[in-house]
Design a protein around this motif. Structure first.
Motif, PDB file in Angstrom:
ATOM      1  N   ASP A  43      60.119  78.824   7.070  1.00  0.00           N
ATOM      2  CA  ASP A  43      61.437  78.254   7.578  1.00  0.00           C
ATOM      3  C   ASP A  43      61.752  77.353   6.482  1.00  0.00           C
ATOM      4  OD1 ASP A  43      60.847  79.484   9.935  1.00  0.00           O
ATOM      5  OD2 ASP A  43      59.955  78.011  11.086  1.00  0.00           O
ATOM      6  N   VAL A  44      60.942  76.693   6.034  1.00  0.00           N
ATOM      7  CA  VAL A  44      61.275  75.483   4.922  1.00  0.00           C
ATOM      8  C   VAL A  44      61.884  76.357   3.694  1.00  0.00           C
ATOM      9  CG1 VAL A  44      60.198  73.972   3.192  1.00  0.00           C
ATOM     10  CG2 VAL A  44      59.756  73.589   5.705  1.00  0.00           C
ATOM     11  N   ARG A  45      61.241  77.436   3.575  1.00  0.00           N
ATOM     12  CA  ARG A  45      61.798  78.190   2.079  1.00  0.00           C
ATOM     13  C   ARG A  45      63.293  78.776   2.554  1.00  0.00           C
ATOM     14  NH1 ARG A  45      56.702  80.383   1.651  1.00  0.00           N
ATOM     15  NH2 ARG A  45      57.308  82.235   2.971  1.00  0.00           N
ATOM     16  N   ALA A  46      63.175  79.006   3.763  1.00  0.00           N
ATOM     17  CA  ALA A  46      64.834  79.663   4.318  1.00  0.00           C
ATOM     18  C   ALA A  46      65.738  78.523   4.297  1.00  0.00           C
ATOM     19  CB  ALA A  46      64.648  80.437   5.718  1.00  0.00           C
ATOM     20  N   LEU A  47      65.311  77.334   4.866  1.00  0.00           N
ATOM     21  CA  LEU A  47      66.360  76.358   4.910  1.00  0.00           C
ATOM     22  C   LEU A  47      66.598  76.028   3.377  1.00  0.00           C
ATOM     23  CD1 LEU A  47      64.884  74.127   7.723  1.00  0.00           C
ATOM     24  CD2 LEU A  47      67.107  75.347   7.799  1.00  0.00           C
ATOM     25  N   THR A  48      65.751  76.011   2.707  1.00  0.00           N
ATOM     26  CA  THR A  48      66.145  75.471   1.360  1.00  0.00           C
ATOM     27  C   THR A  48      66.959  76.482   0.553  1.00  0.00           C
ATOM     28  OG1 THR A  48      63.713  74.409   1.109  1.00  0.00           O
ATOM     29  CG2 THR A  48      65.157  75.126  -0.936  1.00  0.00           C
ATOM     30  N   GLN A  49      66.830  77.702   1.050  1.00  0.00           N
ATOM     31  CA  GLN A  49      67.781  78.655   0.255  1.00  0.00           C
ATOM     32  C   GLN A  49      69.084  78.654   1.016  1.00  0.00           C
ATOM     33  OE1 GLN A  49      66.337  82.641   0.860  1.00  0.00           O
ATOM     34  NE2 GLN A  49      68.223  83.634  -0.112  1.00  0.00           N
ATOM     35  N   LEU A  50      69.181  78.304   2.522  1.00  0.00           N
ATOM     36  CA  LEU A  50      70.396  78.313   2.979  1.00  0.00           C
ATOM     37  C   LEU A  50      71.274  76.974   2.587  1.00  0.00           C
ATOM     38  CD1 LEU A  50      72.066  79.302   5.581  1.00  0.00           C
ATOM     39  CD2 LEU A  50      70.975  77.520   6.853  1.00  0.00           C
ATOM     40  N   PHE A  51      70.374  75.839   2.332  1.00  0.00           N
ATOM     41  CA  PHE A  51      71.139  74.671   1.653  1.00  0.00           C
ATOM     42  C   PHE A  51      71.668  74.999   0.200  1.00  0.00           C
ATOM     43  CE2 PHE A  51      67.962  71.833   4.297  1.00  0.00           C
ATOM     44  CZ  PHE A  51      68.513  72.296   5.655  1.00  0.00           C
ATOM     45  N   GLU A  52      71.406  75.902  -0.509  1.00  0.00           N
ATOM     46  CA  GLU A  52      72.327  76.443  -1.491  1.00  0.00           C
ATOM     47  C   GLU A  52      73.619  76.782  -1.286  1.00  0.00           C
ATOM     48  OE1 GLU A  52      70.840  75.997  -4.876  1.00  0.00           O
ATOM     49  OE2 GLU A  52      69.385  75.020  -3.852  1.00  0.00           O
ATOM     50  N   MET A  53      74.008  77.184  -0.024  1.00  0.00           N
ATOM     51  CA  MET A  53      75.323  77.680   0.276  1.00  0.00           C
ATOM     52  C   MET A  53      76.253  76.492   0.252  1.00  0.00           C
ATOM     53  SD  MET A  53      76.250  79.588   3.999  1.00  0.00           S
ATOM     54  CE  MET A  53      75.299  80.820   3.333  1.00  0.00           C
ATOM     55  N   GLY A  54      77.469  76.922  -0.353  1.00  0.00           N
ATOM     56  CA  GLY A  54      78.650  76.024  -0.305  1.00  0.00           C
ATOM     57  C   GLY A  54      78.908  75.267   0.916  1.00  0.00           C
ATOM     58  N   ASP A  55      79.373  74.022   1.001  1.00  0.00           N
ATOM     59  CA  ASP A  55      79.524  73.281   2.410  1.00  0.00           C
ATOM     60  C   ASP A  55      80.486  73.941   3.240  1.00  0.00           C
ATOM     61  OD1 ASP A  55      77.965  71.083   1.852  1.00  0.00           O
ATOM     62  OD2 ASP A  55      79.366  70.048   0.647  1.00  0.00           O
ATOM     63  N   ASN A  56      81.672  74.470   2.773  1.00  0.00           N
ATOM     64  CA  ASN A  56      82.608  75.176   3.751  1.00  0.00           C
ATOM     65  C   ASN A  56      82.143  76.527   4.180  1.00  0.00           C
ATOM     66  OD1 ASN A  56      84.488  73.203   3.599  1.00  0.00           O
ATOM     67  ND2 ASN A  56      85.342  74.089   1.575  1.00  0.00           N
ATOM     68  N   GLU A  57      81.399  77.235   3.371  1.00  0.00           N
ATOM     69  CA  GLU A  57      80.718  78.584   3.744  1.00  0.00           C
ATOM     70  C   GLU A  57      79.732  78.208   4.620  1.00  0.00           C
ATOM     71  OE1 GLU A  57      78.516  82.282   1.836  1.00  0.00           O
ATOM     72  OE2 GLU A  57      79.032  80.533   0.382  1.00  0.00           O
ATOM     73  N   LEU A  58      78.838  77.249   4.477  1.00  0.00           N
ATOM     74  CA  LEU A  58      77.892  76.888   5.528  1.00  0.00           C
ATOM     75  C   LEU A  58      78.535  76.494   6.942  1.00  0.00           C
ATOM     76  CD1 LEU A  58      74.874  76.401   6.157  1.00  0.00           C
ATOM     77  CD2 LEU A  58      75.120  74.272   5.309  1.00  0.00           C
ATOM     78  N   LEU A  59      79.442  75.835   6.828  1.00  0.00           N
ATOM     79  CA  LEU A  59      80.202  75.347   7.862  1.00  0.00           C
ATOM     80  C   LEU A  59      80.647  76.561   8.839  1.00  0.00           C
ATOM     81  CD1 LEU A  59      80.989  72.964  10.037  1.00  0.00           C
ATOM     82  CD2 LEU A  59      83.020  72.871   8.716  1.00  0.00           C
ATOM     83  N   ASP A  60      81.347  77.436   8.301  1.00  0.00           N
ATOM     84  CA  ASP A  60      81.724  78.638   8.786  1.00  0.00           C
ATOM     85  C   ASP A  60      80.643  79.602   9.291  1.00  0.00           C
ATOM     86  OD1 ASP A  60      84.422  78.240   8.119  1.00  0.00           O
ATOM     87  OD2 ASP A  60      84.520  79.412   6.314  1.00  0.00           O
ATOM     88  N   VAL A  61      79.514  79.384   8.951  1.00  0.00           N
ATOM     89  CA  VAL A  61      78.424  80.243   9.429  1.00  0.00           C
ATOM     90  C   VAL A  61      77.767  79.424  10.531  1.00  0.00           C
ATOM     91  CG1 VAL A  61      75.856  80.869   8.898  1.00  0.00           C
ATOM     92  CG2 VAL A  61      77.583  81.387   7.137  1.00  0.00           C
ATOM     93  N   LEU A  62      77.526  78.200  10.576  1.00  0.00           N
ATOM     94  CA  LEU A  62      77.111  77.290  11.476  1.00  0.00           C
ATOM     95  C   LEU A  62      78.042  77.194  12.885  1.00  0.00           C
ATOM     96  CD1 LEU A  62      75.489  74.270   9.610  1.00  0.00           C
ATOM     97  CD2 LEU A  62      74.441  76.347  10.636  1.00  0.00           C
ATOM     98  N   LEU A  63      79.397  77.461  12.477  1.00  0.00           N
ATOM     99  CA  LEU A  63      80.226  77.575  13.687  1.00  0.00           C
ATOM    100  C   LEU A  63      80.532  78.758  14.185  1.00  0.00           C
ATOM    101  CD1 LEU A  63      82.802  74.716  12.549  1.00  0.00           C
ATOM    102  CD2 LEU A  63      80.898  74.418  14.208  1.00  0.00           C
ATOM    103  N   GLY A  64      79.881  79.922  13.618  1.00  0.00           N
ATOM    104  CA  GLY A  64      79.998  81.245  13.995  1.00  0.00           C
ATOM    105  C   GLY A  64      81.311  81.896  13.627  1.00  0.00           C
ATOM    106  N   ARG A  65      81.996  81.311  12.897  1.00  0.00           N
ATOM    107  CA  ARG A  65      83.396  81.893  12.069  1.00  0.00           C
ATOM    108  C   ARG A  65      83.071  83.315  11.295  1.00  0.00           C
ATOM    109  NH1 ARG A  65      85.913  76.290   9.927  1.00  0.00           N
ATOM    110  NH2 ARG A  65      85.862  75.301  12.066  1.00  0.00           N
ATOM    111  N   THR A  66      81.758  83.144  10.450  1.00  0.00           N
ATOM    112  CA  THR A  66      81.362  84.276   9.541  1.00  0.00           C
ATOM    113  C   THR A  66      79.891  84.341   9.995  1.00  0.00           C
ATOM    114  OG1 THR A  66      80.996  82.885   7.909  1.00  0.00           O
ATOM    115  CG2 THR A  66      83.186  83.626   8.043  1.00  0.00           C
TER     116      THR A  66
END
Length: 87
Positions: A43-66
């Protein structure tokens, strides 16, 4: 590492989770407040990888837009994103 994160590990993870967008910070902080003590090493490895994503891209994923895609499209990342979206 499941459930055995040291205080230093926790601090590092929370530092990595700090984002440029308040919305991301709120979602990720709520997730960590709920699940931090249950996170596995994977989980920590996956989160660390996820945190490499750009802020706007991450927000779109977390909000279910993409959906996660490319290097971020892994079972662990998908599971963690679903947990974040459910909170």
């Amino acid at each position: 590492m499941s459930g055995d994160l040291t205080d230093l590990d926790r601090a590092r993870l929370r530092w990595r989770a700090r984002r440029g967008l308040l919305e991301n910070d709120l979602i990720i902080t709520r997730f960590l407040d709920t699940f931090e003590t249950q996170l596995s090493e994977a989980d920590v490895r996956a989160l660390t990888q996820l945190f490499e994503m750009g802020d706007n891209e991450l927000l779109d994923v977390l909000l279910g837009r993409t959906e996660v895609s490319g290097v971020y499209d892994t079972p662990d990342i998908r599971r963690l994103v679903e947990q974040m979206k459910a909170l």
